[in-house]
Design a protein around this motif. Structure first.
Motif, PDB file in Angstrom:
ATOM      1  N   GLY A  18       0.825  -1.193   0.000  1.00 37.63           N
ATOM      2  CA  GLY A  18       0.000   0.000   0.000  1.00 37.63           C
ATOM      3  C   GLY A  18       0.866   1.251   0.000  1.00 37.63           C
ATOM      4  O   GLY A  18       2.092   1.193  -0.103  1.00 37.63           O
ATOM      5  N   THR A  19       0.228   2.417   0.165  1.00 45.06           N
ATOM      6  CA  THR A  19       0.963   3.684   0.097  1.00 45.06           C
ATOM      7  C   THR A  19       2.018   3.791   1.186  1.00 45.06           C
ATOM      8  O   THR A  19       3.159   4.189   0.934  1.00 45.06           O
ATOM      9  N   LEU A  20       1.655   3.434   2.430  1.00 39.83           N
ATOM     10  CA  LEU A  20       2.586   3.593   3.541  1.00 39.83           C
ATOM     11  C   LEU A  20       3.849   2.761   3.341  1.00 39.83           C
ATOM     12  O   LEU A  20       4.968   3.268   3.465  1.00 39.83           O
ATOM     13  N   ASP A  21       3.683   1.480   3.028  1.00 40.19           N
ATOM     14  CA  ASP A  21       4.850   0.628   2.830  1.00 40.19           C
ATOM     15  C   ASP A  21       5.688   1.102   1.645  1.00 40.19           C
ATOM     16  O   ASP A  21       6.919   1.036   1.671  1.00 40.19           O
ATOM     17  N   THR A  22       5.031   1.592   0.606  1.00 43.30           N
ATOM     18  CA  THR A  22       5.759   2.065  -0.564  1.00 43.30           C
ATOM     19  C   THR A  22       6.563   3.321  -0.241  1.00 43.30           C
ATOM     20  O   THR A  22       7.720   3.462  -0.652  1.00 43.30           O
ATOM     21  N   VAL A  23       5.973   4.249   0.520  1.00 46.86           N
ATOM     22  CA  VAL A  23       6.706   5.438   0.952  1.00 46.86           C
ATOM     23  C   VAL A  23       7.895   5.053   1.808  1.00 46.86           C
ATOM     24  O   VAL A  23       9.005   5.579   1.652  1.00 46.86           O
ATOM     25  N   VAL A  24       7.694   4.115   2.721  1.00 46.24           N
ATOM     26  CA  VAL A  24       8.766   3.705   3.625  1.00 46.24           C
ATOM     27  C   VAL A  24       9.921   3.073   2.850  1.00 46.24           C
ATOM     28  O   VAL A  24      11.094   3.318   3.142  1.00 46.24           O
ATOM     29  N   LEU A  25       9.603   2.268   1.840  1.00 43.97           N
ATOM     30  CA  LEU A  25      10.665   1.691   1.030  1.00 43.97           C
ATOM     31  C   LEU A  25      11.450   2.780   0.303  1.00 43.97           C
ATOM     32  O   LEU A  25      12.680   2.704   0.180  1.00 43.97           O
ATOM     33  N   GLY A  26      10.771   3.803  -0.178  1.00 43.44           N
ATOM     34  CA  GLY A  26      11.462   4.925  -0.803  1.00 43.44           C
ATOM     35  C   GLY A  26      12.328   5.679   0.188  1.00 43.44           C
ATOM     36  O   GLY A  26      13.481   6.020  -0.098  1.00 43.44           O
ATOM     37  N   LEU A  27      11.796   5.936   1.383  1.00 44.78           N
ATOM     38  CA  LEU A  27      12.577   6.611   2.420  1.00 44.78           C
ATOM     39  C   LEU A  27      13.793   5.787   2.817  1.00 44.78           C
ATOM     40  O   LEU A  27      14.886   6.321   3.027  1.00 44.78           O
ATOM     41  N   GLY A  28      13.601   4.482   2.924  1.00 43.08           N
ATOM     42  CA  GLY A  28      14.703   3.613   3.321  1.00 43.08           C
ATOM     43  C   GLY A  28      15.855   3.644   2.343  1.00 43.08           C
ATOM     44  O   GLY A  28      17.018   3.480   2.723  1.00 43.08           O
ATOM     45  N   ILE A 139      16.666 -11.867   3.474  1.00 37.14           N
ATOM     46  CA  ILE A 139      15.423 -11.227   3.897  1.00 37.14           C
ATOM     47  C   ILE A 139      14.545 -10.905   2.695  1.00 37.14           C
ATOM     48  O   ILE A 139      13.335 -11.172   2.696  1.00 37.14           O
ATOM     49  N   SER A 140      15.127 -10.326   1.638  1.00 34.96           N
ATOM     50  CA  SER A 140      14.334  -9.991   0.454  1.00 34.96           C
ATOM     51  C   SER A 140      13.839 -11.246  -0.251  1.00 34.96           C
ATOM     52  O   SER A 140      12.746 -11.261  -0.820  1.00 34.96           O
ATOM     53  N   TYR A 141      14.617 -12.317  -0.192  1.00 32.03           N
ATOM     54  CA  TYR A 141      14.212 -13.609  -0.759  1.00 32.03           C
ATOM     55  C   TYR A 141      12.943 -14.115  -0.082  1.00 32.03           C
ATOM     56  O   TYR A 141      12.056 -14.690  -0.716  1.00 32.03           O
ATOM     57  N   ALA A 142      12.816 -13.845   1.226  1.00 28.87           N
ATOM     58  CA  ALA A 142      11.702 -14.374   2.001  1.00 28.87           C
ATOM     59  C   ALA A 142      10.389 -13.644   1.738  1.00 28.87           C
ATOM     60  O   ALA A 142       9.334 -14.128   2.113  1.00 28.87           O
ATOM     61  N   GLY A 143      10.444 -12.478   1.077  1.00 26.94           N
ATOM     62  CA  GLY A 143       9.205 -11.794   0.743  1.00 26.94           C
ATOM     63  C   GLY A 143       9.272 -10.304   0.968  1.00 26.94           C
ATOM     64  O   GLY A 143       9.822  -9.838   1.964  1.00 26.94           O
ATOM     65  N   VAL A 144       8.697  -9.536   0.052  1.00 24.39           N
ATOM     66  CA  VAL A 144       8.804  -8.083   0.106  1.00 24.39           C
ATOM     67  C   VAL A 144       8.062  -7.492   1.295  1.00 24.39           C
ATOM     68  O   VAL A 144       8.427  -6.452   1.813  1.00 24.39           O
ATOM     69  N   GLN A 145       7.009  -8.144   1.800  1.00 25.57           N
ATOM     70  CA  GLN A 145       6.305  -7.610   2.956  1.00 25.57           C
ATOM     71  C   GLN A 145       7.202  -7.585   4.189  1.00 25.57           C
ATOM     72  O   GLN A 145       7.180  -6.646   4.966  1.00 25.57           O
ATOM     73  N   LYS A 146       7.991  -8.640   4.370  1.00 24.39           N
ATOM     74  CA  LYS A 146       8.930  -8.649   5.487  1.00 24.39           C
ATOM     75  C   LYS A 146       9.981  -7.566   5.304  1.00 24.39           C
ATOM     76  O   LYS A 146      10.409  -6.926   6.256  1.00 24.39           O
ATOM     77  N   SER A 147      10.405  -7.322   4.080  1.00 24.14           N
ATOM     78  CA  SER A 147      11.363  -6.276   3.804  1.00 24.14           C
ATOM     79  C   SER A 147      10.775  -4.911   4.145  1.00 24.14           C
ATOM     80  O   SER A 147      11.439  -4.059   4.715  1.00 24.14           O
ATOM     81  N   ALA A 148       9.513  -4.681   3.785  1.00 28.04           N
ATOM     82  CA  ALA A 148       8.865  -3.406   4.071  1.00 28.04           C
ATOM     83  C   ALA A 148       8.735  -3.178   5.569  1.00 28.04           C
ATOM     84  O   ALA A 148       8.939  -2.060   6.064  1.00 28.04           O
ATOM     85  N   LEU A 149       8.416  -4.214   6.325  1.00 26.01           N
ATOM     86  CA  LEU A 149       8.286  -4.085   7.770  1.00 26.01           C
ATOM     87  C   LEU A 149       9.620  -3.722   8.404  1.00 26.01           C
ATOM     88  O   LEU A 149       9.703  -2.821   9.253  1.00 26.01           O
ATOM     89  N   LEU A 150      10.686  -4.401   7.997  1.00 25.74           N
ATOM     90  CA  LEU A 150      11.999  -4.101   8.542  1.00 25.74           C
ATOM     91  C   LEU A 150      12.420  -2.684   8.181  1.00 25.74           C
ATOM     92  O   LEU A 150      12.975  -1.951   9.002  1.00 25.74           O
ATOM     93  N   THR A 151      12.149  -2.266   6.951  1.00 28.74           N
ATOM     94  CA  THR A 151      12.523  -0.929   6.522  1.00 28.74           C
ATOM     95  C   THR A 151      11.791   0.136   7.323  1.00 28.74           C
ATOM     96  O   THR A 151      12.345   1.189   7.644  1.00 28.74           O
ATOM     97  N   ARG A 152      10.528  -0.123   7.678  1.00 33.18           N
ATOM     98  CA  ARG A 152       9.761   0.834   8.480  1.00 33.18           C
ATOM     99  C   ARG A 152      10.437   1.076   9.824  1.00 33.18           C
ATOM    100  O   ARG A 152      10.550   2.228  10.283  1.00 33.18           O
ATOM    101  N   VAL A 153      10.903   0.020  10.462  1.00 34.90           N
ATOM    102  CA  VAL A 153      11.592   0.152  11.744  1.00 34.90           C
ATOM    103  C   VAL A 153      12.902   0.926  11.572  1.00 34.90           C
ATOM    104  O   VAL A 153      13.233   1.825  12.360  1.00 34.90           O
TER     105      VAL A 153
END
Length: 414
Positions: A18-28, A139-153
């Motif tokens: 969604g928008t939030l995870d996408t913004v966070v990936l860009g910020l990361g 981590i990225s191999y395991a799935g982009v959602q997990k990557s987005a969560l880690l990036t948010r932190v």
């Protein structure tokens, strides 16, 4: 006009972001790179003109961001400007964009990995850097959602550290606004600083290359691009002013760890380890997002057989381009063990500026005029005012990609 190569089937990625995870990936991918790496060489090139260079880099980045957002909304497929250039300008320019992105961002990945090593454990910087690449590839191999969560932190931690640096540097009695205007500079130096600082603003490309995994891309991608870029601009401006006011341009240019040096100069040496940890964490977040972006462009080029076609496979359970991720991780690990940090920044900037030049040229074909034209001229100007070694090495590698495409195209016609 041919539609994107992606679509339903075994090789289609799932729309999970969604928008939030996408913004966070860009910020990361943006916050951390320029703050902890590019400020010192930019100050060495431009003196106090660093701030003008920062503004110039921001203008070019905004133009590129809008061009990328318009194109990504039209072509919500993994691959970014590789897809846009192919669809709007032709296969040659698409291939050139994809090649420039992959080689430029591979250098970016190496730079971020080395930053992690130098801040986290300087005595074993290379070993730590390579280990970081291996861990984040898993981590990225395991799935982009997990990557987005880690990036948010990671982004939350880094923003807190940067806020602390700004408050301490500006709040101390040693900060002097006169240092923002003192010291020599030149027009060429400002352009070179802008090119080096542009390295820090290129994270919105990760949003475009994740287009196939974003929900409602026509709405989400433009919003996420501008939100991520706007937040990053504010953060960069605040930190650059604070550090420059505390250190002055000469001391900033000579600093190996500018933010740590600014905190130390402000009289808070006990907090330097906190800043060092924030630097390592910021580089970790940037490296994670970069690996995601490079692997998605690799996926798109492999789909079109410009790279080995087996790299186009998508994992049946995780929904990730796992072969592309493993290949990119292996290459980045090797490059990390071999390159110099500052050389990697210049090389990366050259490749990415060419990538965005093609994005702006592609946006011109959509009927847009002012912003894509400014972005195209700005990208080419900054690319060819980078340090000469970066220009020569970058141009040589891009030419290799062009020749490779020409040979492949000629064989395909036979």
């Amino acid at each position: 006009m041919r539609v994107s190569a992606s679509g339903p089937g075994d090789n289609a990625l799932q729309r999970r972001l969604g928008t939030l995870d996408t913004v966070v990936l860009g910020l990361g991918s943006m916050i951390g790179a320029g703050i902890f790496v590019a400020l010192a060489p930019a100050a060495a090139a431009a003196g106090t003109g660093l701030l003008i260079g920062l503004a110039l880099a921001a203008v070019v980045a905004c133009c590129n961001a809008m061009s990328s957002a318009w194109l990504a909304a039209r072509y919500p497929s993994s691959g970014g400007t590789y897809v846009y250039g192919r669809e709007r300008l032709g296969p040659f320019w698409g291939h050139t964009a994809g090649w420039s992105f992959i080689v430029g961002k591979t250098a970016s990945c190496a730079a971020m990995a080395l930053t992690i090593g130098h801040y986290a454990w300087p005595a074993h910087a290379i070993a730590v850097a390579v280990a970081s690449v291996v861990a984040l590839t898993a981590i990225s191999y395991a799935g982009v959602q997990k990557s987005a969560l880690l990036t948010r932190v990671i982004v939350a931690v880094v923003l807190a550290v940067l806020a602390m640096v700004v408050v301490l540097a500006l709040g101390s009695g040693d900060a002097d606004a006169a240092r923002l205007a003192g010291g020599g500079t030149s027009f060429y130096g400002v352009l070179q600083a802008a090119g080096l600082l542009f390295f820090a603003f290129a994270g919105y490309a990760r949003i475009a290359t994740l287009g196939e995994e974003v929900r409602d891309p026509a709405r989400t991608i433009p919003r996420a691009v501008m939100l991520a870029l706007g937040i990053t601009l504010v953060v960069y401006a605040a930190v650059a002013v604070a550090v420059l006011a505390q250190l002055g341009s000469d001391r900033l240019a000579a600093a190996g760890a500018p933010l740590s040096e600014a905190v130390r100069a402000a009289g808070f040496a006990g907090l330097v380890p906190v800043v060092s940890a924030g630097a390592a964490i910021g580089a970790l977040g940037a490296l994670l997002a970069l690996l995601l972006g490079v692997s998605r462009t690799t996926l798109a080029m492999a789909r079109d057989r410009h790279l080995p076609h087996p790299l186009a496979a998508v994992h049946p359970h995780h929904g990730t381009p796992y072969r592309a991720e493993l290949a990119v991780g292996a290459v980045v690990a090797v490059v990390t063990a071999l390159v110099d940090l500052r050389a990697a920044i210049g090389f990366s900037s050259f490749g990415v500026l060419l990538y965005y030049a093609i994005a702006n040229a592609s946006a011109l074909t959509l009927g847009r005029r002012v912003l894509p034209t400014v972005g195209l001229i700005g990208c080419l100007t900054l690319a060819f005012t980078l340090p000469l070694s970066s220009v020569l090495s970058g141009a040589a590698v891009v030419c290799v990609g062009m020749v490779t495409y020409a040979v492949q195209a000629r064989r395909a016609k036979r």
